[in-house]
Design a protein around this motif. Structure first.
Motif, PDB file in Angstrom:
ATOM      1  N   TYR A 170       3.268  14.576  -1.502  1.00 41.16           N
ATOM      2  CA  TYR A 170       2.284  15.618  -1.764  1.00 41.16           C
ATOM      3  C   TYR A 170       1.715  15.471  -3.162  1.00 41.16           C
ATOM      4  N   LYS A 171       0.477  15.938  -3.325  1.00 37.90           N
ATOM      5  CA  LYS A 171      -0.160  15.955  -4.637  1.00 37.90           C
ATOM      6  C   LYS A 171      -0.724  17.352  -4.859  1.00 37.90           C
ATOM      7  N   LEU A 172      -0.396  17.949  -5.998  1.00 35.96           N
ATOM      8  CA  LEU A 172      -0.857  19.283  -6.356  1.00 35.96           C
ATOM      9  C   LEU A 172      -2.193  19.182  -7.092  1.00 35.96           C
ATOM     10  N   ILE A 173      -3.169  19.953  -6.632  1.00 38.23           N
ATOM     11  CA  ILE A 173      -4.490  19.949  -7.247  1.00 38.23           C
ATOM     12  C   ILE A 173      -4.878  21.382  -7.594  1.00 38.23           C
ATOM     13  N   LYS A 174      -5.194  21.605  -8.878  1.00 35.81           N
ATOM     14  CA  LYS A 174      -5.636  22.918  -9.347  1.00 35.81           C
ATOM     15  C   LYS A 174      -7.139  23.032  -9.105  1.00 35.81           C
ATOM     16  N   THR A 175      -7.565  24.182  -8.573  1.00 29.76           N
ATOM     17  CA  THR A 175      -8.984  24.403  -8.311  1.00 29.76           C
ATOM     18  C   THR A 175      -9.484  25.611  -9.096  1.00 29.76           C
ATOM     19  N   LYS A 176     -10.792  25.745  -9.129  1.00 30.84           N
ATOM     20  CA  LYS A 176     -11.387  26.967  -9.663  1.00 30.84           C
ATOM     21  C   LYS A 176     -11.358  28.002  -8.545  1.00 30.84           C
ATOM     22  N   CYS A 177     -11.972  29.128  -8.751  1.00 30.49           N
ATOM     23  CA  CYS A 177     -11.912  30.230  -7.787  1.00 30.49           C
ATOM     24  C   CYS A 177     -12.342  29.778  -6.388  1.00 30.49           C
ATOM     25  N   LYS A 210       5.057  22.363  -8.446  1.00 33.24           N
ATOM     26  CA  LYS A 210       5.143  21.077  -9.145  1.00 33.24           C
ATOM     27  C   LYS A 210       6.586  20.561  -9.131  1.00 33.24           C
ATOM     28  N   ASP A 211       7.545  21.454  -9.372  1.00 33.96           N
ATOM     29  CA  ASP A 211       8.957  21.065  -9.327  1.00 33.96           C
ATOM     30  C   ASP A 211       9.360  20.659  -7.910  1.00 33.96           C
ATOM     31  N   LEU A 212       8.865  21.388  -6.913  1.00 33.97           N
ATOM     32  CA  LEU A 212       9.176  21.085  -5.516  1.00 33.97           C
ATOM     33  C   LEU A 212       8.620  19.716  -5.109  1.00 33.97           C
ATOM     34  N   VAL A 213       7.394  19.437  -5.508  1.00 33.85           N
ATOM     35  CA  VAL A 213       6.745  18.167  -5.168  1.00 33.85           C
ATOM     36  C   VAL A 213       7.466  16.987  -5.828  1.00 33.85           C
ATOM     37  N   LYS A 214       8.061  17.213  -6.980  1.00 37.97           N
ATOM     38  CA  LYS A 214       8.794  16.157  -7.681  1.00 37.97           C
ATOM     39  C   LYS A 214      10.222  15.995  -7.166  1.00 37.97           C
ATOM     40  N   LEU A 244       6.643  30.686  -2.758  1.00 40.09           N
ATOM     41  CA  LEU A 244       7.279  29.391  -2.554  1.00 40.09           C
ATOM     42  C   LEU A 244       7.825  29.217  -1.137  1.00 40.09           C
ATOM     43  N   ASP A 245       8.356  30.287  -0.547  1.00 37.85           N
ATOM     44  CA  ASP A 245       8.897  30.196   0.812  1.00 37.85           C
ATOM     45  C   ASP A 245       7.813  29.876   1.845  1.00 37.85           C
ATOM     46  N   SER A 246       6.659  30.538   1.735  1.00 34.40           N
ATOM     47  CA  SER A 246       5.583  30.276   2.690  1.00 34.40           C
ATOM     48  C   SER A 246       5.038  28.866   2.534  1.00 34.40           C
ATOM     49  N   ILE A 247       5.059  28.353   1.323  1.00 33.64           N
ATOM     50  CA  ILE A 247       4.582  26.992   1.073  1.00 33.64           C
ATOM     51  C   ILE A 247       5.560  25.974   1.655  1.00 33.64           C
ATOM     52  N   LYS A 248       6.847  26.210   1.484  1.00 34.20           N
ATOM     53  CA  LYS A 248       7.859  25.294   2.045  1.00 34.20           C
ATOM     54  C   LYS A 248       7.739  25.216   3.565  1.00 34.20           C
ATOM     55  N   LYS A 249       7.446  26.356   4.213  1.00 31.44           N
ATOM     56  CA  LYS A 249       7.295  26.366   5.676  1.00 31.44           C
ATOM     57  C   LYS A 249       6.149  25.464   6.117  1.00 31.44           C
ATOM     58  N   LYS A 250       5.024  25.506   5.392  1.00 31.17           N
ATOM     59  CA  LYS A 250       3.865  24.686   5.752  1.00 31.17           C
ATOM     60  C   LYS A 250       4.096  23.213   5.444  1.00 31.17           C
ATOM     61  N   MET A 251       4.934  22.927   4.435  1.00 31.05           N
ATOM     62  CA  MET A 251       5.197  21.547   4.070  1.00 31.05           C
ATOM     63  C   MET A 251       6.090  20.859   5.087  1.00 31.05           C
ATOM     64  N   GLY A 252       6.887  21.642   5.791  1.00 33.95           N
ATOM     65  CA  GLY A 252       7.738  21.070   6.834  1.00 33.95           C
ATOM     66  C   GLY A 252       8.995  20.495   6.395  1.00 33.95           C
ATOM     67  N   MET A 306       0.845  -1.181   0.000  1.00 31.78           N
ATOM     68  CA  MET A 306       0.000   0.000   0.000  1.00 31.78           C
ATOM     69  C   MET A 306       0.890   1.245   0.000  1.00 31.78           C
ATOM     70  N   SER A 307       0.540   2.223  -0.829  1.00 32.43           N
ATOM     71  CA  SER A 307       1.355   3.431  -0.919  1.00 32.43           C
ATOM     72  C   SER A 307       1.127   4.320   0.299  1.00 32.43           C
ATOM     73  N   PRO A 308       2.118   5.140   0.640  1.00 35.14           N
ATOM     74  CA  PRO A 308       1.978   6.021   1.802  1.00 35.14           C
ATOM     75  C   PRO A 308       0.929   7.100   1.552  1.00 35.14           C
ATOM     76  N   TYR A 309       0.364   7.608   2.620  1.00 32.82           N
ATOM     77  CA  TYR A 309      -0.638   8.660   2.565  1.00 32.82           C
ATOM     78  C   TYR A 309      -0.019   9.937   1.999  1.00 32.82           C
ATOM     79  N   ARG A 310      -0.658  10.518   0.975  1.00 33.73           N
ATOM     80  CA  ARG A 310      -0.161  11.763   0.399  1.00 33.73           C
ATOM     81  C   ARG A 310      -1.032  12.930   0.853  1.00 33.73           C
ATOM     82  N   LYS A 311      -0.395  14.059   1.096  1.00 35.25           N
ATOM     83  CA  LYS A 311      -1.107  15.274   1.482  1.00 35.25           C
ATOM     84  C   LYS A 311      -1.391  16.077   0.215  1.00 35.25           C
ATOM     85  N   PHE A 312      -2.464  16.858   0.261  1.00 34.44           N
ATOM     86  CA  PHE A 312      -2.884  17.622  -0.902  1.00 34.44           C
ATOM     87  C   PHE A 312      -2.491  19.087  -0.778  1.00 34.44           C
TER      88      PHE A 312
END
Length: 78
Positions: A41-48, A29-33, A70-78, A1-7
Motif C-alpha cells: 500500500y501507498k499512503l497519499i495525502k490529498t486536499k479537501c 503510515k505505521d500500519l503500511v510500514k 484505524l479499524d475500518s481501514i484495516k477491514k478494507k485492507m483485508g 518488476m515490483s508488485p502492484y501497490r494499492k493506494f
C-alpha cells in the motif's frame, strides 16, 4: 518488476484536520510500514475531498470510508 501497490487516499482538508486526520494518517503510515502490509500500500495525502460532514475521509480501493478510524481501514485492507 515490483508488485502492484494499492493506494490509500487521506483527506487533509481543514474539517478533516479538526476531526483528527493527522493522528489517523500517522497510524496508517505505521500500519503500511508493518511487516504484514509492507510494499502493498501507498499512503497519499490529498486536499479537501468535499466530504466535510463525514470527516475524516479515506479512500481505499475506490471505496470511501466516512468517519474513518484505524479499524475500518484495516477491514478494507483485508
Amino acid at each position: 518488476m515490483s508488485p502492484y501497490r494499492k493506494f490509500i487516499f487521506i483527506c487533509n482538508g481543514s474539517d478533516c484536520k479538526k476531526a483528527g486526520c493527522k493522528k489517523l494518517q500517522s497510524e496508517i503510515k505505521d500500519l503500511v510500514k508493518s511487516h504484514e502490509y509492507q510494499g502493498k500500500y501507498k499512503l497519499i495525502k490529498t486536499k479537501c475531498m468535499d466530504f466535510c460532514k463525514s470527516a475524516p475521509s479515506v479512500i481505499i480501493q475506490n471505496e470511501l470510508i466516512k468517519k474513518a478510524d484505524l479499524d475500518s481501514i484495516k477491514k478494507k485492507m483485508g
